[in-house]
Motif scaffolding. Structure first.
Motif, PDB file in Angstrom:
ATOM      1  N   UNK A 212       0.816  -1.205   0.000  1.00 50.11           N
ATOM      2  CA  UNK A 212       0.000   0.000   0.000  1.00 50.11           C
ATOM      3  C   UNK A 212       0.859   1.269   0.000  1.00 50.11           C
ATOM      4  N   UNK A 213       2.113   1.112  -0.310  1.00 46.98           N
ATOM      5  CA  UNK A 213       3.022   2.251  -0.219  1.00 46.98           C
ATOM      6  C   UNK A 213       2.841   3.220  -1.381  1.00 46.98           C
ATOM      7  N   UNK A 214       3.007   4.501  -1.098  1.00 53.45           N
ATOM      8  CA  UNK A 214       2.790   5.542  -2.106  1.00 53.45           C
ATOM      9  C   UNK A 214       3.854   5.550  -3.196  1.00 53.45           C
ATOM     10  N   UNK A 215       4.944   4.827  -3.018  1.00 48.00           N
ATOM     11  CA  UNK A 215       6.003   4.807  -4.028  1.00 48.00           C
ATOM     12  C   UNK A 215       5.553   4.147  -5.326  1.00 48.00           C
ATOM     13  N   UNK A 216       4.484   3.386  -5.297  1.00 48.97           N
ATOM     14  CA  UNK A 216       4.111   2.573  -6.454  1.00 48.97           C
ATOM     15  C   UNK A 216       3.853   3.415  -7.705  1.00 48.97           C
ATOM     16  N   UNK A 217       3.072   4.453  -7.582  1.00 46.43           N
ATOM     17  CA  UNK A 217       2.801   5.308  -8.736  1.00 46.43           C
ATOM     18  C   UNK A 217       4.074   6.006  -9.206  1.00 46.43           C
ATOM     19  N   UNK A 218       4.874   6.456  -8.253  1.00 41.38           N
ATOM     20  CA  UNK A 218       6.130   7.122  -8.587  1.00 41.38           C
ATOM     21  C   UNK A 218       7.079   6.161  -9.294  1.00 41.38           C
ATOM     22  N   UNK A 219       7.109   4.916  -8.844  1.00 41.58           N
ATOM     23  CA  UNK A 219       8.008   3.938  -9.443  1.00 41.58           C
ATOM     24  C   UNK A 219       7.609   3.659 -10.889  1.00 41.58           C
ATOM     25  N   UNK A 220       6.309   3.615 -11.150  1.00 45.10           N
ATOM     26  CA  UNK A 220       5.861   3.430 -12.531  1.00 45.10           C
ATOM     27  C   UNK A 220       6.345   4.587 -13.399  1.00 45.10           C
ATOM     28  N   UNK A 221       6.207   5.813 -12.911  1.00 44.92           N
ATOM     29  CA  UNK A 221       6.636   6.975 -13.682  1.00 44.92           C
ATOM     30  C   UNK A 221       8.125   6.913 -13.972  1.00 44.92           C
ATOM     31  N   UNK A 222       8.909   6.530 -12.988  1.00 43.57           N
ATOM     32  CA  UNK A 222      10.354   6.401 -13.180  1.00 43.57           C
ATOM     33  C   UNK A 222      10.674   5.299 -14.188  1.00 43.57           C
ATOM     34  N   UNK A 223       9.940   4.189 -14.107  1.00 40.47           N
ATOM     35  CA  UNK A 223      10.137   3.088 -15.058  1.00 40.47           C
ATOM     36  C   UNK A 223       9.816   3.536 -16.478  1.00 40.47           C
ATOM     37  N   UNK A 224       8.718   4.289 -16.627  1.00 35.50           N
ATOM     38  CA  UNK A 224       8.328   4.786 -17.944  1.00 35.50           C
ATOM     39  C   UNK A 224       9.382   5.726 -18.503  1.00 35.50           C
ATOM     40  N   UNK A 225       9.878   6.640 -17.679  1.00 37.92           N
ATOM     41  CA  UNK A 225      10.923   7.571 -18.130  1.00 37.92           C
ATOM     42  C   UNK A 225      12.177   6.810 -18.557  1.00 37.92           C
ATOM     43  N   UNK A 226      12.581   5.848 -17.758  1.00 37.33           N
ATOM     44  CA  UNK A 226      13.785   5.074 -18.069  1.00 37.33           C
ATOM     45  C   UNK A 226      13.594   4.289 -19.365  1.00 37.33           C
ATOM     46  N   UNK A 227      12.434   3.690 -19.501  1.00 34.04           N
ATOM     47  CA  UNK A 227      12.164   2.873 -20.690  1.00 34.04           C
ATOM     48  C   UNK A 227      12.225   3.714 -21.955  1.00 34.04           C
ATOM     49  N   UNK A 228      11.592   4.860 -21.930  1.00 35.40           N
ATOM     50  CA  UNK A 228      11.534   5.711 -23.113  1.00 35.40           C
ATOM     51  C   UNK A 228      12.874   6.380 -23.423  1.00 35.40           C
ATOM     52  N   UNK A 229      13.793   6.351 -22.460  1.00 33.76           N
ATOM     53  CA  UNK A 229      15.125   6.913 -22.707  1.00 33.76           C
ATOM     54  C   UNK A 229      16.068   5.909 -23.352  1.00 33.76           C
ATOM     55  N   UNK A 230      15.635   4.660 -23.469  1.00 38.44           N
ATOM     56  CA  UNK A 230      16.474   3.605 -24.023  1.00 38.44           C
ATOM     57  C   UNK A 230      16.473   3.644 -25.555  1.00 38.44           C
TER      58      UNK A 230
END
Length: 230
Positions: A212-230
């Motif tokens: 239930x931690x609030x990091x989950x949405x933030x982690x998705x955003x970071x994953x998306x940014x990293x993915x699109x930078x590849x």
């Protein structure tokens, strides 16, 4: 046999159904669905900062998650970041702290169907570099370490936990080794971001209300940014 479709080349495999539900409420559209015995497995597309991005839930466990990755590769995606939670093998790692796997101990079965036997398997170096660059750009604290991938969640005994910790593992989960093996076999780029969840380091298992931690949405955003930078 799956045929390729007009799917985004970049894909986030997101273990957070709550985050995916929110993406759908905000306009992510279903572009494909695999109907298996376990039910519907939808693939979504969304616009992320003006770029096309595919998102799907890979489910839990190495065999099915590997199959989901295989599906996305067959459909046409080529660059992947997975985001999820993991048990921690060190109680000092707080709930929500980010851990980036540098390699995974292959204590599961799926990876051996893709690569010759070895103790560990690693993510693609470009994916790992993209993740670290994204985390630094966003001023996020994180740890780079080995992870322990296992099939036997009820066999995560204290003796095994201590043995894996001596090898340098700080987390335990059920998919990373299989993901990395499939990606190497299929020659696609793949990396993973985890966050500290339940605690296996003590005498008793501590769930720490990790999912239930609030990091989950933030982690998705970071994953998306990293993915699109590849």
């Amino acid at each position: 046999m799956y045929k390729s479709i007009d799917v985004p080349k970049h894909c986030v495999l997101c273990f957070f159904q709550d985050v995916i539900d929110e993406l759908v409420r905000n306009g992510a559209r279903e572009i494909h669905v695999a109907n298996w015995e376990t039910g519907r497995h939808p693939v979504y597309e969304l616009d992320f900062n003006g770029r096309r991005l595919a998102v799907m839930h890979p489910r839990v466990g190495a065999p099915v998650s590997a199959a989901m990755l295989e599906l996305m590769i067959a459909l046409g995606s080529r660059k992947f970041i997975a985001c999820g939670g993991a048990g921690v093998l060190d109680s000092k790692i707080a709930v929500g702290h980010i851990i980036v796997p540098s390699s995974a101990v292959r204590d599961e079965g799926t990876s051996y169907h893709y690569l010759a036997p070895s103790r560990e398997v690693a993510p693609h170096p470009r994916a790992l570099a993209a993740i670290e660059k994204t985390l630094r750009r966003n001023a996020m604290d994180y740890i780079v370490a080995k992870t322990w991938t296992t099939d036997g969640i009820l066999r995560e005994t204290r003796a095994r936990m201590l043995a894996r910790r001596r090898e340098g593992c700080l987390t335990v989960e059920m998919e990373a080794a299989a993901f990395f093996a499939v990606a190497q076999f299929r020659r696609v780029q793949f990396g993973q971001i985890l966050y500290g969840g339940d605690d296996l380091a003590g005498d008793d298992w501590d769930p720490r209300n990790w999912n239930r931690h609030q990091i989950r949405e933030r982690l998705f955003t970071l994953a998306a940014e990293a993915c699109l930078s590849m």
